[in-house]
Write a protein that holds these residues in place. Structure first.
Motif, PDB file in Angstrom:
ATOM      1  N   GLU A 174      21.246  47.672  63.291  1.00 48.68           N
ATOM      2  CA  GLU A 174      20.687  46.436  62.747  1.00 48.68           C
ATOM      3  C   GLU A 174      21.665  45.594  61.938  1.00 48.68           C
ATOM      4  OE1 GLU A 174      17.094  47.316  60.599  1.00 48.68           O
ATOM      5  OE2 GLU A 174      16.346  48.689  62.136  1.00 48.68           O
ATOM      6  N   TRP A 175      22.695  46.203  61.391  1.00 48.32           N
ATOM      7  CA  TRP A 175      23.609  45.452  60.533  1.00 48.32           C
ATOM      8  C   TRP A 175      24.682  44.748  61.366  1.00 48.32           C
ATOM      9  CZ3 TRP A 175      25.164  47.973  55.237  1.00 48.32           C
ATOM     10  CH2 TRP A 175      24.000  48.311  54.535  1.00 48.32           C
ATOM     11  N   SER A 176      25.077  43.573  60.887  1.00 47.64           N
ATOM     12  CA  SER A 176      26.202  42.864  61.514  1.00 47.64           C
ATOM     13  C   SER A 176      27.514  43.501  61.057  1.00 47.64           C
ATOM     14  CB  SER A 176      26.193  41.391  61.094  1.00 47.64           C
ATOM     15  OG  SER A 176      26.492  41.280  59.709  1.00 47.64           O
ATOM     16  N   ILE A 177      28.597  43.169  61.758  1.00 47.46           N
ATOM     17  CA  ILE A 177      29.916  43.659  61.371  1.00 47.46           C
ATOM     18  C   ILE A 177      30.257  43.206  59.954  1.00 47.46           C
ATOM     19  CG2 ILE A 177      32.392  43.394  61.830  1.00 47.46           C
ATOM     20  CD1 ILE A 177      31.709  43.358  64.802  1.00 47.46           C
ATOM     21  N   HIS A 178      29.906  41.968  59.627  1.00 42.70           N
ATOM     22  CA  HIS A 178      30.193  41.442  58.292  1.00 42.70           C
ATOM     23  C   HIS A 178      29.473  42.251  57.211  1.00 42.70           C
ATOM     24  CE1 HIS A 178      31.299  37.918  60.750  1.00 42.70           C
ATOM     25  NE2 HIS A 178      32.147  37.661  59.778  1.00 42.70           N
ATOM     26  N   LYS A 179      28.233  42.611  57.468  1.00 47.13           N
ATOM     27  CA  LYS A 179      27.458  43.347  56.468  1.00 47.13           C
ATOM     28  C   LYS A 179      28.016  44.760  56.278  1.00 47.13           C
ATOM     29  CE  LYS A 179      22.663  44.240  55.100  1.00 47.13           C
ATOM     30  NZ  LYS A 179      21.237  44.018  55.465  1.00 47.13           N
ATOM     31  N   ILE A 180      28.416  45.411  57.373  1.00 47.74           N
ATOM     32  CA  ILE A 180      29.036  46.739  57.271  1.00 47.74           C
ATOM     33  C   ILE A 180      30.333  46.629  56.471  1.00 47.74           C
ATOM     34  CG2 ILE A 180      29.991  48.693  58.545  1.00 47.74           C
ATOM     35  CD1 ILE A 180      28.222  47.863  60.930  1.00 47.74           C
ATOM     36  N   TYR A 181      31.077  45.581  56.753  1.00 48.24           N
ATOM     37  CA  TYR A 181      32.325  45.339  56.016  1.00 48.24           C
ATOM     38  C   TYR A 181      32.057  45.231  54.520  1.00 48.24           C
ATOM     39  CZ  TYR A 181      36.106  42.561  53.994  1.00 48.24           C
ATOM     40  OH  TYR A 181      37.106  42.078  53.182  1.00 48.24           O
ATOM     41  N   VAL A 182      31.028  44.503  54.123  1.00 40.56           N
ATOM     42  CA  VAL A 182      30.706  44.348  52.702  1.00 40.56           C
ATOM     43  C   VAL A 182      30.466  45.706  52.061  1.00 40.56           C
ATOM     44  CG1 VAL A 182      29.004  43.474  51.056  1.00 40.56           C
ATOM     45  CG2 VAL A 182      29.814  42.003  52.898  1.00 40.56           C
ATOM     46  N   LEU A 183      29.727  46.572  52.757  1.00 42.43           N
ATOM     47  CA  LEU A 183      29.428  47.898  52.209  1.00 42.43           C
ATOM     48  C   LEU A 183      30.700  48.720  52.004  1.00 42.43           C
ATOM     49  CD1 LEU A 183      27.421  50.163  51.420  1.00 42.43           C
ATOM     50  CD2 LEU A 183      27.413  50.823  53.842  1.00 42.43           C
ATOM     51  N   ILE A 184      31.523  48.841  53.046  1.00 43.51           N
ATOM     52  CA  ILE A 184      32.688  49.714  52.917  1.00 43.51           C
ATOM     53  C   ILE A 184      33.752  49.111  52.004  1.00 43.51           C
ATOM     54  CG2 ILE A 184      32.254  50.825  55.130  1.00 43.51           C
ATOM     55  CD1 ILE A 184      34.564  49.238  56.313  1.00 43.51           C
ATOM     56  N   LYS A 185      33.879  47.788  52.008  1.00 50.74           N
ATOM     57  CA  LYS A 185      34.836  47.130  51.124  1.00 50.74           C
ATOM     58  C   LYS A 185      34.408  47.292  49.668  1.00 50.74           C
ATOM     59  CE  LYS A 185      38.280  44.044  50.384  1.00 50.74           C
ATOM     60  NZ  LYS A 185      39.658  44.159  50.857  1.00 50.74           N
ATOM     61  N   SER A 186      33.114  47.143  49.397  1.00 52.96           N
ATOM     62  CA  SER A 186      32.598  47.268  48.031  1.00 52.96           C
ATOM     63  C   SER A 186      32.789  48.682  47.506  1.00 52.96           C
ATOM     64  CB  SER A 186      31.118  46.880  47.978  1.00 52.96           C
ATOM     65  OG  SER A 186      30.930  45.524  48.325  1.00 52.96           O
ATOM     66  N   PHE A 187      32.474  49.675  48.345  1.00 58.69           N
ATOM     67  CA  PHE A 187      32.647  51.059  47.899  1.00 58.69           C
ATOM     68  C   PHE A 187      34.125  51.383  47.713  1.00 58.69           C
ATOM     69  CE2 PHE A 187      32.988  55.641  48.204  1.00 58.69           C
ATOM     70  CZ  PHE A 187      31.964  56.053  47.359  1.00 58.69           C
ATOM     71  N   SER A 188      34.955  50.932  48.649  1.00 59.31           N
ATOM     72  CA  SER A 188      36.391  51.189  48.566  1.00 59.31           C
ATOM     73  C   SER A 188      36.995  50.587  47.299  1.00 59.31           C
ATOM     74  CB  SER A 188      37.094  50.623  49.796  1.00 59.31           C
ATOM     75  OG  SER A 188      38.495  50.649  49.635  1.00 59.31           O
ATOM     76  N   LEU A 189      36.628  49.354  46.977  1.00 68.15           N
ATOM     77  CA  LEU A 189      37.151  48.711  45.773  1.00 68.15           C
ATOM     78  C   LEU A 189      36.663  49.412  44.506  1.00 68.15           C
ATOM     79  CD1 LEU A 189      37.044  44.878  46.547  1.00 68.15           C
ATOM     80  CD2 LEU A 189      39.058  46.247  45.974  1.00 68.15           C
ATOM     81  N   SER A 190      35.406  49.852  44.511  1.00 66.90           N
ATOM     82  CA  SER A 190      34.892  50.611  43.366  1.00 66.90           C
ATOM     83  C   SER A 190      35.708  51.885  43.173  1.00 66.90           C
ATOM     84  CB  SER A 190      33.416  50.971  43.570  1.00 66.90           C
ATOM     85  OG  SER A 190      32.613  49.823  43.665  1.00 66.90           O
ATOM     86  N   LEU A 191      35.963  52.555  44.270  1.00 66.73           N
ATOM     87  CA  LEU A 191      36.701  53.819  44.241  1.00 66.73           C
ATOM     88  C   LEU A 191      38.121  53.621  43.722  1.00 66.73           C
ATOM     89  CD1 LEU A 191      36.299  56.821  45.191  1.00 66.73           C
ATOM     90  CD2 LEU A 191      37.348  56.122  47.352  1.00 66.73           C
ATOM     91  N   SER A 192      38.830  52.650  44.298  1.00 69.10           N
ATOM     92  CA  SER A 192      40.231  52.448  43.925  1.00 69.10           C
ATOM     93  C   SER A 192      40.388  51.857  42.534  1.00 69.10           C
ATOM     94  CB  SER A 192      40.933  51.551  44.954  1.00 69.10           C
ATOM     95  OG  SER A 192      40.308  50.290  45.037  1.00 69.10           O
ATOM     96  N   THR A 193      39.452  51.014  42.115  1.00 72.56           N
ATOM     97  CA  THR A 193      39.561  50.357  40.816  1.00 72.56           C
ATOM     98  C   THR A 193      39.181  51.286  39.672  1.00 72.56           C
ATOM     99  OG1 THR A 193      39.016  48.234  41.832  1.00 72.56           O
ATOM    100  CG2 THR A 193      38.794  48.373  39.449  1.00 72.56           C
TER     101      THR A 193
END
Length: 305
Positions: free
Chosen positions: A197-216
Motif C-alpha cells: 500500500e505504501w508508495s516508494i516515497h513513503k517507504i523512503y520517509v520511514l527508513i530515512k527518518s529511522f536512519s537519521l535518528s539512529l545516526s544522530t
C-alpha cells in the motif's frame, strides 16, 4: 526513474509567500509591500532575507525565533544552488541565535514547524500527507549540524514523523527520548502493508527518518552538550532489541529486493541499498564502535539520496 527525494521541489516562491504571510511574528522585519507584490525572483527573496538578518541582531521572543526557523528552512528549500551557501548562513544564524534546549521550548518549536510545513505542502497542486516530511528530510542534515538546538529539533521531528507513519496516538511532548521507543513505533507497522500500500516515497520517509535518528542520537559521539542539558537516550538499545531492529529491517530489505527482482524498479533497489548501508551496517558497526558524526560520511559505509 523516480527521484525519491524530489518532492521538496514542489515548494515554490508562491508557497513561501503564503507561509510568510501566515508567520505574523515576523511581519515587522520586512517590507510588507514586497509581499503584496508577491515573491517572484531570488532578488525579491533576498530583500526578505536581509530583513531577517537584521532581526537576529535584536532581542526576539520565542514566537519570533520559531517563525524564523520555519522561514529560514523554507528559504533554503526554494533557493537556487548558487545561493544556497547564503541561505545556509541564515539558517545557521537562526539556529545559533539562542539556547532553546528546554523540553517545553523544543516541544513548542517542533509543533510550530510541523504546522507551518504541513500548511506549505498543502499549497502544492498535488500533495500527500507526508510531503511536509520530505521537505524537512531534505534540509535535515543542515539543521542537525547547525547547532545543538537544531539537533534536538531534528530528533523531535523525526520521532513525530515515525509516530504519524505508524498511526500512533498523538505525541504528548515533541521531544526525542530514545531509539527503543522509536523502534516500538516502527515495529507496529505491518510489513505487508508497507509493500502493498505504501508508495516508494513513503517507504523512503520511514527508513530515512529511522536512519537519521539512529545516526544522530545513538551512533554519534558528539552529544555531550545535550547530555549536560539533561537529555538521555543517546545510545543503542540492549543487544536483544538491537537484534530485533536489525532483523525487521533485513526482512523489509529482502522483501523490497524481491519486489525489485519482479518489476525492476531502480528506486526500490536504492531503498534496498540505503537500508543495507545506513541501518543494518550501522547497527553492526555500532555494536563494536561508534559511527561518525551525521553529515560526515565514512567512505563506502554510507549512502544518501
Amino acid at each position: 526513474m523516480v527521484n525519491i527525494n524530489s518532492n521538496f521541489k514542489n515548494l515554490k516562491y508562491i508557497h513561501l509567500h503564503q507561509v510568510l504571510i501566515k508567520l505574523r511574528p515576523l511581519e515587522q522585519y520586512y517590507d510588507n509591500s514586497t509581499l503584496e507584490n508577491k515573491l517572484e525572483t531570488q532578488s525579491d527573496v533576498q530583500k526578505v532575507c536581509e530583513g531577517f538578518c537584521k532581526a537576529l541582531k535584536r532581542d526576539l521572543s520565542l514566537e519570533e525565533v520559531t517563525s524564523l526557523y520555519s522561514a529560514a528552512i523554507m528559504l533554503l528549500l526554494v533557493s537556487d544552488p548558487e545561493i544556497q551557501n547564503r541561505r545556509l548562513e541564515l539558517l545557521n544564524d537562526c539556529l545559533n541565535y539562542s539556547d532553546t534546549l528546554k523540553p517545553t521550548m523544543i516541544d513548542y518549536i517542533t509543533r510550530e514547524l510541523i504546522e507551518n510545513f504541513k500548511y506549505a505542502s498543502s499549497l502544492a497542486d498535488s500533495n500527500t500527507e507526508y510531503d511536509y516530511m520530505l521537505y524537512f528530510l531534505w534540509a535535515m542534515p543542515h539543521i542537525i549540524t547547525a547547532s545543538e538546538t537544531g539537533k534536538m529539533i531534528s530528533l523531535g521531528l523525526l520521532r513525530s514523523f515515525i509516530a504519524e507513519l505508524a498511526n500512533q496516538t498523538p505525541i504528548v511532548m515533541h521531544i526525542y527520548r530514545n531509539i527503543s521507543e522509536i523502534w516500538q513505533m516502527v515495529k507496529t507497522i505491518n510489513l505487508d502493508t508497507i509493500l502493498d500500500e505504501w508508495s516508494i516515497h513513503k517507504i523512503y520517509v520511514l527508513i530515512k527518518s529511522f536512519s537519521l535518528s539512529l545516526s544522530t542520537a545513538a551512533l554519534n559521539t558528539k552529544n555531550s552538550a545535550l547530555k549536560q542539558a539533561g537529555y538521555r537516550g543517546f545510545e543503542l538499545p540492549h543487544a536483544e532489541i538491537e537484534n530485533e531492529i536489525s532483523q525487521w529491517f533485513k526482512t523489509l530489505r529482502n522483501k523490497l529486493k524481491d519486489k525489485h527482482t519482479a518489476d525492476g524498479t531502480k528506486s526500490i533497489l536504492m531503498l534496498v541499498r540505503f537500508i543495507d548501508y545506513n541501518i543494518i551496517s550501522f547497527l553492526a558497526e555500532g555494536s563494536s564502535e561508534v559511527a561518525s558524526e551525521t553529515g560526515n560520511e565514512a567512505p563506502l559505509k554510507r549512502i544518501s539520496f
